[in-house]
Write a protein that holds these residues in place. Sequence first.
Motif, PDB file in Angstrom:
ATOM      1  N   ASN A 107       4.289   1.500  -6.698  1.00 16.44           N
ATOM      2  CA  ASN A 107       3.668   0.740  -7.770  1.00 16.44           C
ATOM      3  C   ASN A 107       2.148   0.859  -7.664  1.00 16.44           C
ATOM      4  O   ASN A 107       1.551   0.423  -6.669  1.00 16.44           O
ATOM      5  CB  ASN A 107       4.086  -0.725  -7.669  1.00 16.44           C
ATOM      6  CG  ASN A 107       3.675  -1.525  -8.895  1.00 16.44           C
ATOM      7  OD1 ASN A 107       2.601  -1.351  -9.432  1.00 16.44           O
ATOM      8  ND2 ASN A 107       4.566  -2.415  -9.326  1.00 16.44           N
ATOM      9  N   PRO A 108       1.479   1.417  -8.673  1.00 13.23           N
ATOM     10  CA  PRO A 108       0.018   1.597  -8.568  1.00 13.23           C
ATOM     11  C   PRO A 108      -0.741   0.280  -8.536  1.00 13.23           C
ATOM     12  O   PRO A 108      -1.813   0.189  -7.924  1.00 13.23           O
ATOM     13  CB  PRO A 108      -0.322   2.418  -9.817  1.00 13.23           C
ATOM     14  CG  PRO A 108       0.799   2.178 -10.768  1.00 13.23           C
ATOM     15  CD  PRO A 108       2.013   1.961  -9.937  1.00 13.23           C
ATOM     16  N   VAL A 109      -0.204  -0.768  -9.170  1.00 13.89           N
ATOM     17  CA  VAL A 109      -0.879  -2.064  -9.153  1.00 13.89           C
ATOM     18  C   VAL A 109      -0.869  -2.654  -7.748  1.00 13.89           C
ATOM     19  O   VAL A 109      -1.897  -3.136  -7.240  1.00 13.89           O
ATOM     20  CB  VAL A 109      -0.213  -3.029 -10.156  1.00 13.89           C
ATOM     21  CG1 VAL A 109      -0.848  -4.414 -10.057  1.00 13.89           C
ATOM     22  CG2 VAL A 109      -0.330  -2.490 -11.569  1.00 13.89           C
ATOM     23  N   ARG A 117      -0.506  -1.023  -4.929  1.00 16.76           N
ATOM     24  CA  ARG A 117      -1.360  -0.188  -4.080  1.00 16.76           C
ATOM     25  C   ARG A 117      -2.831  -0.547  -4.262  1.00 16.76           C
ATOM     26  O   ARG A 117      -3.583  -0.649  -3.296  1.00 16.76           O
ATOM     27  CB  ARG A 117      -1.144   1.291  -4.381  1.00 16.76           C
ATOM     28  CG  ARG A 117       0.184   1.839  -3.924  1.00 16.76           C
ATOM     29  CD  ARG A 117       0.112   3.364  -3.753  1.00 16.76           C
ATOM     30  NE  ARG A 117      -0.447   4.011  -4.945  1.00 16.76           N
ATOM     31  CZ  ARG A 117       0.257   4.454  -5.957  1.00 16.76           C
ATOM     32  NH1 ARG A 117       1.576   4.305  -5.953  1.00 16.76           N
ATOM     33  NH2 ARG A 117      -0.318   5.049  -7.002  1.00 16.76           N
ATOM     34  N   SER A 118      -3.246  -0.746  -5.502  1.00 17.81           N
ATOM     35  CA  SER A 118      -4.652  -1.052  -5.783  1.00 17.81           C
ATOM     36  C   SER A 118      -5.042  -2.421  -5.234  1.00 17.81           C
ATOM     37  O   SER A 118      -6.122  -2.578  -4.646  1.00 17.81           O
ATOM     38  CB  SER A 118      -4.904  -0.991  -7.285  1.00 17.81           C
ATOM     39  OG  SER A 118      -4.604   0.293  -7.810  1.00 17.81           O
ATOM     40  N   VAL A 119      -4.171  -3.418  -5.436  1.00 17.55           N
ATOM     41  CA  VAL A 119      -4.470  -4.759  -4.942  1.00 17.55           C
ATOM     42  C   VAL A 119      -4.549  -4.769  -3.422  1.00 17.55           C
ATOM     43  O   VAL A 119      -5.451  -5.385  -2.824  1.00 17.55           O
ATOM     44  CB  VAL A 119      -3.418  -5.759  -5.450  1.00 17.55           C
ATOM     45  CG1 VAL A 119      -3.585  -7.115  -4.764  1.00 17.55           C
ATOM     46  CG2 VAL A 119      -3.517  -5.914  -6.955  1.00 17.55           C
ATOM     47  N   SER A 120      -3.610  -4.077  -2.771  1.00 20.68           N
ATOM     48  CA  SER A 120      -3.620  -4.022  -1.314  1.00 20.68           C
ATOM     49  C   SER A 120      -4.876  -3.328  -0.798  1.00 20.68           C
ATOM     50  O   SER A 120      -5.527  -3.793   0.138  1.00 20.68           O
ATOM     51  CB  SER A 120      -2.367  -3.294  -0.815  1.00 20.68           C
ATOM     52  OG  SER A 120      -2.406  -3.153   0.587  1.00 20.68           O
ATOM     53  N   TRP A 121      -5.224  -2.218  -1.421  1.00 23.16           N
ATOM     54  CA  TRP A 121      -6.441  -1.505  -1.013  1.00 23.16           C
ATOM     55  C   TRP A 121      -7.677  -2.368  -1.212  1.00 23.16           C
ATOM     56  O   TRP A 121      -8.575  -2.418  -0.364  1.00 23.16           O
ATOM     57  CB  TRP A 121      -6.582  -0.215  -1.813  1.00 23.16           C
ATOM     58  CG  TRP A 121      -7.818   0.558  -1.449  1.00 23.16           C
ATOM     59  CD1 TRP A 121      -7.942   1.488  -0.474  1.00 23.16           C
ATOM     60  CD2 TRP A 121      -9.112   0.434  -2.068  1.00 23.16           C
ATOM     61  NE1 TRP A 121      -9.230   1.963  -0.429  1.00 23.16           N
ATOM     62  CE2 TRP A 121      -9.971   1.326  -1.398  1.00 23.16           C
ATOM     63  CE3 TRP A 121      -9.613  -0.345  -3.117  1.00 23.16           C
ATOM     64  CZ2 TRP A 121     -11.311   1.472  -1.751  1.00 23.16           C
ATOM     65  CZ3 TRP A 121     -10.952  -0.218  -3.459  1.00 23.16           C
ATOM     66  CH2 TRP A 121     -11.782   0.688  -2.795  1.00 23.16           C
ATOM     67  N   GLY A 122      -7.740  -3.087  -2.332  1.00 26.15           N
ATOM     68  CA  GLY A 122      -8.884  -3.950  -2.599  1.00 26.15           C
ATOM     69  C   GLY A 122      -9.001  -5.081  -1.593  1.00 26.15           C
ATOM     70  O   GLY A 122     -10.106  -5.437  -1.163  1.00 26.15           O
ATOM     71  N   ARG A 139       0.831  -1.217   0.000  1.00 28.38           N
ATOM     72  CA  ARG A 139       0.000   0.000   0.000  1.00 28.38           C
ATOM     73  C   ARG A 139       0.863   1.264   0.000  1.00 28.38           C
ATOM     74  O   ARG A 139       0.467   2.306  -0.542  1.00 28.38           O
ATOM     75  CB  ARG A 139      -0.892  -0.019   1.243  1.00 28.38           C
ATOM     76  CG  ARG A 139      -1.901   1.105   1.340  1.00 28.38           C
ATOM     77  CD  ARG A 139      -3.092   0.864   0.459  1.00 28.38           C
ATOM     78  NE  ARG A 139      -4.058   1.950   0.558  1.00 28.38           N
ATOM     79  CZ  ARG A 139      -5.009   2.020   1.479  1.00 28.38           C
ATOM     80  NH1 ARG A 139      -5.120   1.055   2.386  1.00 28.38           N
ATOM     81  NH2 ARG A 139      -5.850   3.022   1.499  1.00 28.38           N
ATOM     82  N   TRP A 191     -10.250  -3.611   1.668  1.00 30.02           N
ATOM     83  CA  TRP A 191     -11.664  -3.244   1.525  1.00 30.02           C
ATOM     84  C   TRP A 191     -12.564  -4.476   1.560  1.00 30.02           C
ATOM     85  O   TRP A 191     -13.601  -4.488   2.232  1.00 30.02           O
ATOM     86  CB  TRP A 191     -11.866  -2.484   0.216  1.00 30.02           C
ATOM     87  CG  TRP A 191     -13.309  -2.362  -0.179  1.00 30.02           C
ATOM     88  CD1 TRP A 191     -14.228  -1.506   0.329  1.00 30.02           C
ATOM     89  CD2 TRP A 191     -13.989  -3.170  -1.160  1.00 30.02           C
ATOM     90  NE1 TRP A 191     -15.446  -1.702  -0.262  1.00 30.02           N
ATOM     91  CE2 TRP A 191     -15.332  -2.730  -1.191  1.00 30.02           C
ATOM     92  CE3 TRP A 191     -13.591  -4.193  -2.013  1.00 30.02           C
ATOM     93  CZ2 TRP A 191     -16.281  -3.283  -2.040  1.00 30.02           C
ATOM     94  CZ3 TRP A 191     -14.537  -4.754  -2.860  1.00 30.02           C
ATOM     95  CH2 TRP A 191     -15.851  -4.299  -2.864  1.00 30.02           C
TER      96      TRP A 191
END
Length: 284
Positions: free
Chosen positions: A102-104, A106-111, A98, A114
């Motif tokens: 790396n935006p990927v 960050r997105s996977v961790s946030w998902g 997070r 969530w």
Amino acid sequence: MPSDTLAQAAAPETPRKADSPRIVPRRRYGQWTAAAAVLALLALAVTSVLRNEAFQWGVVADYFTSAAVLRGLWLTLWLTAVVMVLGFALGTLLAAARLSANPVLRSVSWGYVWLFRSIPILVQLLLWFNIGALYPRILGVRTVDLLGPVAVAVIGLTLHEAAYAAEVVRGGVLSVDRGQIEAAQALGLSRRRRWWRIVLPQAMRSIVPPAGNMLIGTLKGTSIVSVIAVQDLLYSTQLVYHRTYQVVPLLMVATVWYTVVTSVLSAGQFYVERHYARGTERTR
């Protein structure tokens, strides 16, 4: 006339100070009355519990250290330790993802955070317990044979715990002043040394209190695995009172054990917090 007598006569007479008024502390009758009322109500509550024959304290004493209850207690402690270690290991990886550039990641961790914070833990356990209906075989092995109740409990609780641990670790890392990291970079410290020597010791001051609360919450939360027939402390007492019909005393056995273990963990959390708060005002 002697010289000292002349000096005393020439010196001006110091005026006497009036007696200073005596300071009397303010009487707080309201606070004392409220404290007396609370203590009286507490004494009545304790007395009613101890003297109420429905609790059957003799039965509680008989089963408190019975073999079945101690086996359930051991499984509860083991499950708590395993879930906390695996949950924080996975949560630390999620927090690092997070915080990465790396935006990927960050997105996977946030998902992940969530999703697993949105689904109730009981629903997660039931889904994992019935995973064989979706995937009858995993790696050529029947799912029912591969995932027993204890394995399902470990997986479900760990995935749930990791989502919260990730936010705790991320919050602790973000609490470290950015100037500390920049100073370490200026000194030429490697990324690994910056993490272990600079960031982590300071982040632990913010990580330990919520992590201690999570540990206690996990200990109590393991009681939910009784719905999938894992013989933890609660399930073990349920097996006994289903046979003896002594529901209240057996529930009190589980209650007292949970209280004892939670008190020990709270004391340990206090000393860990004091260790990482050295050199700060919180040490006091």
